[in-house]
Design an enzyme around this catalytic site. Sequence first.
Site, short mmCIF file in Angstrom:
data_model
loop_
_atom_site.label_atom_id
_atom_site.label_comp_id
_atom_site.label_asym_id
_atom_site.label_seq_id
_atom_site.Cartn_x
_atom_site.Cartn_y
_atom_site.Cartn_z
N ARG A 89 -25.99 -17.94 16.51
CA ARG A 89 -26.22 -16.55 17.30
C ARG A 89 -27.90 -16.33 17.40
O ARG A 89 -28.26 -15.91 18.39
CB ARG A 89 -25.75 -15.27 16.30
CG ARG A 89 -26.14 -14.01 16.82
CD ARG A 89 -25.31 -13.17 16.20
NE ARG A 89 -25.95 -11.89 16.40
CZ ARG A 89 -25.37 -11.03 17.61
NH1 ARG A 89 -24.41 -11.38 18.04
NH2 ARG A 89 -25.91 -10.08 17.70
N CYS A 140 -21.60 -17.23 13.19
CA CYS A 140 -20.38 -16.97 12.30
C CYS A 140 -19.22 -15.93 12.79
O CYS A 140 -19.62 -14.96 13.30
CB CYS A 140 -21.06 -16.43 10.94
SG CYS A 140 -21.75 -17.85 9.91
N ARG A 182 -25.85 -24.98 7.16
CA ARG A 182 -26.40 -24.34 7.92
C ARG A 182 -27.45 -23.31 7.20
O ARG A 182 -28.44 -22.96 7.66
CB ARG A 182 -25.57 -23.38 8.54
CG ARG A 182 -24.43 -23.89 9.51
CD ARG A 182 -23.81 -22.90 10.40
NE ARG A 182 -24.68 -21.88 11.15
CZ ARG A 182 -24.53 -20.90 11.39
NH1 ARG A 182 -23.29 -20.29 11.36
NH2 ARG A 182 -25.53 -19.97 12.02
N VAL A 189 -24.50 -7.98 21.96
CA VAL A 189 -25.98 -7.96 22.22
C VAL A 189 -26.63 -7.00 22.70
O VAL A 189 -27.52 -6.82 23.57
CB VAL A 189 -26.59 -9.51 22.85
CG1 VAL A 189 -26.25 -10.64 21.68
CG2 VAL A 189 -25.50 -9.47 24.06
N LEU A 242 -27.56 -3.99 22.20
CA LEU A 242 -28.86 -3.38 21.76
C LEU A 242 -29.96 -4.35 22.09
O LEU A 242 -31.20 -3.71 22.23
CB LEU A 242 -28.65 -3.12 20.38
CG LEU A 242 -27.63 -2.18 20.05
CD1 LEU A 242 -27.67 -1.76 18.57
CD2 LEU A 242 -27.84 -0.51 20.76
N LYS A 259 -34.28 -19.00 5.93
CA LYS A 259 -33.68 -19.31 7.31
C LYS A 259 -33.88 -18.40 8.36
O LYS A 259 -34.26 -18.70 9.45
CB LYS A 259 -32.12 -19.72 6.71
CG LYS A 259 -31.40 -19.77 8.33
CD LYS A 259 -29.91 -20.12 8.11
CE LYS A 259 -29.03 -18.75 8.00
NZ LYS A 259 -28.70 -17.94 9.29
N ASN A 260 -33.52 -17.17 7.65
CA ASN A 260 -33.45 -15.92 8.65
C ASN A 260 -34.86 -15.50 9.05
O ASN A 260 -34.99 -14.90 9.94
CB ASN A 260 -32.62 -14.59 8.06
CG ASN A 260 -31.12 -15.22 8.36
OD1 ASN A 260 -30.89 -16.35 9.03
ND2 ASN A 260 -30.44 -14.30 7.67
N ASP A 300 -25.31 -10.13 3.39
CA ASP A 300 -25.51 -11.71 3.35
C ASP A 300 -25.30 -11.84 1.74
O ASP A 300 -25.15 -13.19 1.53
CB ASP A 300 -26.83 -12.20 3.90
CG ASP A 300 -26.73 -12.29 5.47
OD1 ASP A 300 -25.77 -11.96 6.13
OD2 ASP A 300 -27.87 -12.67 5.89
N ARG A 340 -20.10 -8.69 17.03
CA ARG A 340 -21.35 -9.31 17.15
C ARG A 340 -21.92 -9.00 18.55
O ARG A 340 -22.43 -10.04 19.29
CB ARG A 340 -21.96 -10.45 16.48
CG ARG A 340 -21.19 -10.50 14.97
CD ARG A 340 -21.87 -11.60 14.25
NE ARG A 340 -23.27 -11.66 13.89
CZ ARG A 340 -23.79 -12.72 13.38
NH1 ARG A 340 -23.49 -13.73 13.19
NH2 ARG A 340 -25.19 -12.43 13.12
C1 EPZ Z 1 -29.16 -10.87 11.10
O1 EPZ Z 1 -27.98 -10.98 12.22
C2 EPZ Z 1 -29.04 -12.14 9.97
N1 EPZ Z 1 -29.01 -13.30 10.86
C3 EPZ Z 1 -27.59 -12.03 9.59
O2 EPZ Z 1 -27.58 -13.32 8.62
C4 EPZ Z 1 -27.52 -10.94 8.72
O3 EPZ Z 1 -26.11 -10.80 8.15
C5 EPZ Z 1 -27.48 -9.79 9.68
O4 EPZ Z 1 -29.21 -9.46 10.27
C6 EPZ Z 1 -27.52 -8.38 8.79
O5 EPZ Z 1 -28.53 -8.19 7.85
C7 EPZ Z 1 -30.29 -13.79 11.19
O6 EPZ Z 1 -31.34 -13.16 10.72
C8 EPZ Z 1 -30.45 -15.18 11.84
P1 EPZ Z 1 -27.87 -7.23 13.15
P2 EPZ Z 1 -28.20 -10.29 13.39
O7 EPZ Z 1 -28.42 -7.03 14.81
O8 EPZ Z 1 -29.48 -9.95 13.78
C9 EPZ Z 1 -24.32 -4.61 15.48
C10 EPZ Z 1 -26.55 -15.18 7.80
O9 EPZ Z 1 -25.42 -15.35 7.24
N2 EPZ Z 1 -25.03 -4.93 16.72
O10 EPZ Z 1 -28.40 -6.57 12.30
O11 EPZ Z 1 -27.01 -10.74 14.38
C11 EPZ Z 1 -23.90 -5.68 14.69
O12 EPZ Z 1 -22.51 -5.93 15.23
C12 EPZ Z 1 -26.54 -14.14 8.90
O13 EPZ Z 1 -27.57 -15.69 7.59
C13 EPZ Z 1 -24.55 -4.19 17.67
O14 EPZ Z 1 -23.83 -3.48 17.66
O15 EPZ Z 1 -27.39 -8.93 12.81
C14 EPZ Z 1 -23.62 -5.48 13.37
O16 EPZ Z 1 -22.71 -4.78 13.08
C15 EPZ Z 1 -25.03 -13.66 9.11
N3 EPZ Z 1 -25.25 -4.45 18.93
C16 EPZ Z 1 -25.14 -4.59 13.17
O17 EPZ Z 1 -25.23 -4.23 14.45
C17 EPZ Z 1 -26.25 -5.33 19.02
O18 EPZ Z 1 -26.75 -5.61 20.22
C18 EPZ Z 1 -26.33 -5.38 12.61
O19 EPZ Z 1 -26.37 -6.50 13.09
C19 EPZ Z 1 -26.79 -6.20 17.93
C20 EPZ Z 1 -26.19 -5.68 16.69
#
Ligand code: EPZ
Length: 431
Positions: free
Chosen positions: A102, A126, A408, A133, A135, A22-23, A316, A131
């Site tokens: 997201r 979720c 999902r 954005v 960054l 999925k991801n 995950d 979470r």
């Molecule tokens: C991806 O989410 C995955 N989703 C998530 O899987 C997964 O848990 C996550 O990566 C971590 O591996 C998809 O690929 C669709 P991040 P993402 O940006 O990209 C913080 C599932 O169950 N952060 O790597 O949204 C954030 O809050 C889902 O399939 C900021 O602070 O995760 C977190 O603490 C759930 N500012 C950390 O970084 C930002 O602008 C990592 O989040 C972006 C993120």
Amino acid sequence: MDRIRIVGGPQLTGVIPISGAKNAALPLMIASLLTDATLTLENLPRLADVNQLLRILGNQGVDYRIDGKRPGDSPTAGQTVHLDARRIVDTTAPYELVSRMRASFWVIAPLLARMGEAKVSLPGGCAIGTRPVDLLLMALERLGASIEIEAGYVIARAPQGLRGNEIDFPKVTVGGTHTALMAATLAKGHTLIRNAAREPEIVDLADCLIKMGAKIKGAGTSEIEVEGVSRLGGARHAVLPDRIETGTYAMCVAMTGGDVMLQGARADLLQSALDAISASGAQIISNDEGIRVVRKSGGIVPVDVTTEPYPGFPTDLQAQFMGLMTMAGGESRIRETIFENRFMHVQELARFGAKIRLDNDMAIVTGVRTLKGAPVMATDLRASASLVVAALAAEGETIVNRVYHLDRGFEHLEQKLAACGAIVERQSLGG
Ligand code: EPZ
């Protein structure tokens, strides 16, 4: 609304085919917006999130066609989808469509890179933490975009096009890296992404972008270099196998005992999780067909894990591993370092009789001899999977409510488990 009924007890034996990830599928589909040629994606999983993203892309003006069944196709064969973004007619991704998932926010990058503007609703998804954005937006700003936030929408503009630059992520972010990578492919000049996420799904996206004509080096390491091109073309790309689905079923087998071949799974995509499962007492045998998981006798050994960006133990799989540890012969400590609120499954696992104590970012799980089936509620996608892990070994009947979370991210979950001897069925309640 559907629910899933599971009667725990039987060991799992047989074969589970692993679906496309999925991801990886989601960013790959979004990459279709970068080109006016056709992007064909094979091995796309049949998931609610994939369908929702097709709706969003359709709203942008993307035509898509899904191939029908071919001779010899198994019912679990992935889909082949042709995506054609020849004419983007709308650079707005509205709240009604984006708020449910997201990853759909990531359309901002290709829309901006190709069209010079994008207006995208701030995302939902979720409930596992705030979470933000910030960054993702920082990355786009570094490439020369102006960003405004107005009434819940992010408005990004770069009328003269994006310009390559250095992007230094202060924290590893998967979505941030996908965003930076997609935007940089069409930016003028050279981009260097530092502290990039190294997840296999990033590599899959980069591989596909390279087939489309992008110039990318270093995907899979923490420094990615992109030399912008003026146009990307079409490509054909097969989505990589889902490492989270793989790990989830491996944990199911480690929980119930048995012998299951996870067909098409790749051990190199989830080595840290396989190491933890094997430390818990299951045998992991990886070969050309996939990964075989065997646990014949002996109990579940407690194992401590800490979630980390790839190649560390994936967040995950944290909930599912906690499910497994609820029946370990002792105490295990599970630390969540990626999301601040990813322990919603703890209170649901407690309904089975699991003993779990929370101490900030740490869950301390004291294994119990038996779990008892119970009515439980799926709270988010992976949390729901932890309830399935527990239910498969719990005495008696479990009803998992709010199954739409599972839909999902897990394709044909009941069929895959039932084929290995689990007593599991979906109950449709209508309405
Ligand atoms: C991806 O989410 C995955 N989703 C998530 O899987 C997964 O848990 C996550 O990566 C971590 O591996 C998809 O690929 C669709 P991040 P993402 O940006 O990209 C913080 C599932 O169950 N952060 O790597 O949204 C954030 O809050 C889902 O399939 C900021 O602070 O995760 C977190 O603490 C759930 N500012 C950390 O970084 C930002 O602008 C990592 O989040 C972006 C993120």
